[in-house]
Write a protein that holds these residues in place. Structure first.
Motif, PDB file in Angstrom:
ATOM      1  N   ALA A  16     -12.140  25.365  64.560  1.00 38.39           N
ATOM      2  CA  ALA A  16     -12.858  24.255  63.925  1.00 38.39           C
ATOM      3  C   ALA A  16     -12.117  23.773  62.681  1.00 38.39           C
ATOM      4  N   VAL A  17     -11.552  24.707  61.909  1.00 39.41           N
ATOM      5  CA  VAL A  17     -10.772  24.316  60.729  1.00 39.41           C
ATOM      6  C   VAL A  17      -9.555  23.507  61.146  1.00 39.41           C
ATOM      7  N   ASN A  18      -8.873  23.926  62.206  1.00 43.64           N
ATOM      8  CA  ASN A  18      -7.710  23.172  62.681  1.00 43.64           C
ATOM      9  C   ASN A  18      -8.101  21.768  63.137  1.00 43.64           C
ATOM     10  N   ARG A  19      -9.244  21.659  63.822  1.00 41.01           N
ATOM     11  CA  ARG A  19      -9.698  20.319  64.221  1.00 41.01           C
ATOM     12  C   ARG A  19      -9.999  19.460  62.998  1.00 41.01           C
ATOM     13  N   LEU A  20     -10.611  20.071  61.986  1.00 46.45           N
ATOM     14  CA  LEU A  20     -10.908  19.335  60.755  1.00 46.45           C
ATOM     15  C   LEU A  20      -9.625  18.886  60.068  1.00 46.45           C
ATOM     16  N   VAL A  21      -8.630  19.779  60.028  1.00 42.81           N
ATOM     17  CA  VAL A  21      -7.359  19.429  59.393  1.00 42.81           C
ATOM     18  C   VAL A  21      -6.703  18.253  60.106  1.00 42.81           C
ATOM     19  N   ARG A  22      -6.645  18.332  61.439  1.00 39.98           N
ATOM     20  CA  ARG A  22      -6.030  17.225  62.194  1.00 39.98           C
ATOM     21  C   ARG A  22      -6.804  15.927  62.016  1.00 39.98           C
ATOM     22  N   HIS A  23      -8.132  16.022  62.088  1.00 39.05           N
ATOM     23  CA  HIS A  23      -8.959  14.823  61.946  1.00 39.05           C
ATOM     24  C   HIS A  23      -8.787  14.212  60.551  1.00 39.05           C
ATOM     25  N   HIS A  24      -8.769  15.066  59.535  1.00 38.04           N
ATOM     26  CA  HIS A  24      -8.629  14.552  58.166  1.00 38.04           C
ATOM     27  C   HIS A  24      -7.277  13.859  57.984  1.00 38.04           C
ATOM     28  N   GLY A  25      -6.215  14.507  58.471  1.00 39.73           N
ATOM     29  CA  GLY A  25      -4.899  13.896  58.321  1.00 39.73           C
ATOM     30  C   GLY A  25      -4.786  12.559  59.038  1.00 39.73           C
ATOM     31  N   LEU A  26      -5.284  12.512  60.272  1.00 44.20           N
ATOM     32  CA  LEU A  26      -5.225  11.256  61.015  1.00 44.20           C
ATOM     33  C   LEU A  26      -6.064  10.168  60.368  1.00 44.20           C
ATOM     34  N   ARG A  27      -7.235  10.524  59.909  1.00 38.87           N
ATOM     35  CA  ARG A  27      -8.120   9.524  59.307  1.00 38.87           C
ATOM     36  C   ARG A  27      -7.545   9.007  57.992  1.00 38.87           C
ATOM     37  N   LEU A  28      -6.972   9.905  57.192  1.00 41.50           N
ATOM     38  CA  LEU A  28      -6.399   9.488  55.922  1.00 41.50           C
ATOM     39  C   LEU A  28      -5.217   8.556  56.133  1.00 41.50           C
ATOM     40  N   ASN A  29      -4.335   8.923  57.032  1.00 40.95           N
ATOM     41  CA  ASN A  29      -3.181   8.064  57.307  1.00 40.95           C
ATOM     42  C   ASN A  29      -3.609   6.724  57.891  1.00 40.95           C
ATOM     43  N   ARG A  30      -4.613   6.768  58.777  1.00 37.99           N
ATOM     44  CA  ARG A  30      -5.069   5.522  59.404  1.00 37.99           C
ATOM     45  C   ARG A  30      -5.688   4.576  58.373  1.00 37.99           C
ATOM     46  N   SER A  31      -6.503   5.130  57.461  1.00 40.83           N
ATOM     47  CA  SER A  31      -7.157   4.283  56.463  1.00 40.83           C
ATOM     48  C   SER A  31      -6.143   3.684  55.495  1.00 40.83           C
ATOM     49  N   ARG A  32      -5.153   4.485  55.082  1.00 36.02           N
ATOM     50  CA  ARG A  32      -4.151   3.962  54.146  1.00 36.02           C
ATOM     51  C   ARG A  32      -3.250   2.935  54.823  1.00 36.02           C
ATOM     52  N   ARG A  33      -2.914   3.162  56.083  1.00 40.62           N
ATOM     53  CA  ARG A  33      -2.092   2.201  56.805  1.00 40.62           C
ATOM     54  C   ARG A  33      -2.873   0.910  57.041  1.00 40.62           C
ATOM     55  N   ALA A  34      -4.178   1.055  57.324  1.00 46.46           N
ATOM     56  CA  ALA A  34      -4.993  -0.150  57.540  1.00 46.46           C
ATOM     57  C   ALA A  34      -5.093  -0.971  56.257  1.00 46.46           C
ATOM     58  N   LEU A  35      -5.174  -0.301  55.103  1.00 44.97           N
ATOM     59  CA  LEU A  35      -5.251  -1.021  53.833  1.00 44.97           C
ATOM     60  C   LEU A  35      -3.993  -1.852  53.610  1.00 44.97           C
ATOM     61  N   GLY A  36      -2.849  -1.237  53.864  1.00 44.81           N
ATOM     62  CA  GLY A  36      -1.607  -1.997  53.702  1.00 44.81           C
ATOM     63  C   GLY A  36      -1.490  -3.119  54.705  1.00 44.81           C
ATOM     64  N   ASN A  37      -1.928  -2.869  55.956  1.00 46.07           N
ATOM     65  CA  ASN A  37      -1.842  -3.914  56.978  1.00 46.07           C
ATOM     66  C   ASN A  37      -2.732  -5.103  56.654  1.00 46.07           C
TER      67      ASN A  37
END
Length: 447
Positions: free
Chosen positions: A219-240
């Motif tokens: 569950a921790v690994n899933r949280l880590v992957r989800h957090h990383g993907l969501r953070l990168n996606r939100s920051r990339r969307a802001l720039g886009n």
């Protein structure tokens, strides 16, 4: 109130169970050994009692002289072996009792009784008594033997056995604690991963572990992957989004020029005002993207180096003429690099825009494991009533433009880290003074 750790709870429960087992074992062992000792002694007394009864039936000698027939121990004074005959004619005692008497119970004919009684010189005696009928008279025969030395030897052996058992229990508890620590070690890795996640470092953990713990690690690994993907996606969307809005805004600006050329100056002026406001917002977001850098790892914040890089970017954006006076700790702090670049980028951007010639930054780590800082400029500053609105969405530093989004974002980051930020007037430089405190997740703590 400090909660007990799972390791300590398991160890205490095991210790309580083992100690209860040791106490129960000691009680059972005490009763068993006492019964065995008494049974061994009574077996010998049965033999002596039968011999005494036979001699009493066969012999015409006085009963007091039977001691030699039973053995020398019944004749030697205070030997620890005694007999006593109680009948119609009185009481007859063995010579070994000397001038002492032996307290014996009155036992009905055909019955026997085993008792413990004090003997001469405080000897501890086991007494076997039995009732007989001889020549029509009721007679009680009693034989006794001292068990003190044997009981003491058994007690010493039992004490040594108890100490050996306690040592074994201590070794078992130590082994159990080692096993518990080893079994729960994957949880320490999970806690460390969650703390790194607080600083922006999304690193998975090894999910191999005991069957009961493996789901938590997964569950921790899933949280880590989800957090990383969501953070990168939100920051990339802001720039886009910021990039995508530039073309429509340019079209709206051209449309305003066409309206102005067609004689509709009022509409063109209102349209240019809104386009200018939206362009300022987009430029601010683009500036934040440049300040944050491209593909920043986000795993920790290199304070001095990152702030120097921010100063170089701000000099290119705003031009020269402003000197940065920086005091900051060396090393990497456990804070998300992207968040810190966004926070310091907005604070320094505001200070740089309003500073006449100097911006001063002082940062330090307090004994409470918090990052504390002060940012000041030598600009015109703000009145107290306007400073109170800073950090609120829509609050502005200047009347000429900007929607105060930068300081609003700063306030959001500070709230996210459960920190504190305050705005004052700078006594030394005369401009705005920003004081803030950010807790450092896991800094200086054991995992």
């Amino acid at each position: 109130m400090r909660r007990l750790s799972l390791r300590l709870k398991l160890t205490l429960l095991a210790a309580a169970g083992l100690l209860a087992l040791v106490l129960a074992q000691a009680a059972v062992l005490r009763v068993t050994l006492s019964t065995l000792v008494q049974g061994h002694v009574v077996e010998g007394l049965e033999h002596d009692l039968d011999t005494l009864y036979a001699r009493l039936l066969e012999s015409e000698r006085p009963p007091a002289e039977f001691g030699a027939a039973l053995g020398l121990v019944y004749s030697a004074p205070l030997s620890g072996h005694y007999f006593r005959i109680q009948g119609p004619g009185g009481v007859v005692r063995s010579r070994s009792l000397w001038d002492e008497d032996l307290k014996t119970p009155d036992v009905p004919v055909g019955h026997r009784r085993i008792t413990r009684a004090p003997g001469p010189l405080d000897q501890r005696l086991v007494v076997l008594s039995r009732g007989y009928r001889i020549d029509g008279d009721r007679v009680t025969l009693s034989v006794a033997e001292e068990v003190g030395p044997l009981a003491d030897a058994v007690a010493r052996w039992q004490g040594r056995f108890l100490w050996a058992t306690l040592v074994a229990v201590a070794l078992v508890l130590g082994l159990q604690l080692w096993v518990i620590r080893r079994s729960l070690r994957p949880l320490d890795a999970a806690v460390a991963a969650c703390r790194r996640l607080e600083t922006g470092e999304a690193r998975p953990v090894d999910d191999r572990g005991p069957r009961e713990i493996a789901p938590v690690l997964q569950a921790v690994n899933r949280l880590v992957r989800h957090h990383g993907l969501r953070l990168n996606r939100s920051r990339r969307a802001l720039g886009n989004v910021s990039h995508a809005l530039k073309t429509p805004l340019a079209v709206l600006g051209q449309l305003a020029d066409d309206l102005d050329a067609g004689g509709d100056s009022a509409t063109a002026r209102a349209l240019r005002t809104q386009v200018s406001a939206m362009t300022g917002t987009v430029e601010r977001e683009m500036r934040r993207a440049r300040l944050a850098g491209k593909d920043h790892p986000g795993a920790g914040f290199q304070v001095r180096g990152e702030l120097r890089s921010l100063a170089e970017v701000l000099e290119r954006i705003h031009g020269g003429g402003v000197t940065l006076d920086l005091e900051a700790p060396d090393g990497v702090l456990p804070l998300d690099g992207e968040d810190m670049l966004e926070l310091f980028g907005n604070l320094l951007d505001n200070a740089w825009r309003w500073a006449a010639s100097r911006v001063r930054v002082r940062l330090w780590v307090s004994p409470r494991h918090t990052l504390e800082g002060i940012i000041e400029d030598d600009g015109p500053g703000l009145p107290a009533e306007r400073r109170a609105r800073l950090g609120q969405t829509g609050a502005v530093l200047d009347e000429g433009g900007g929607h105060g989004l930068g300081l609003g974002i700063v306030q959001d980051i500070v709230d996210q880290y459960r920190g504190d930020i305050r705005y004052h007037g700078s006594v030394d430089l005369g401009g705005l003074r920003v004081e803030f405190t950010l807790p450092l997740p896991g800094y200086g703590e054991d995992p």
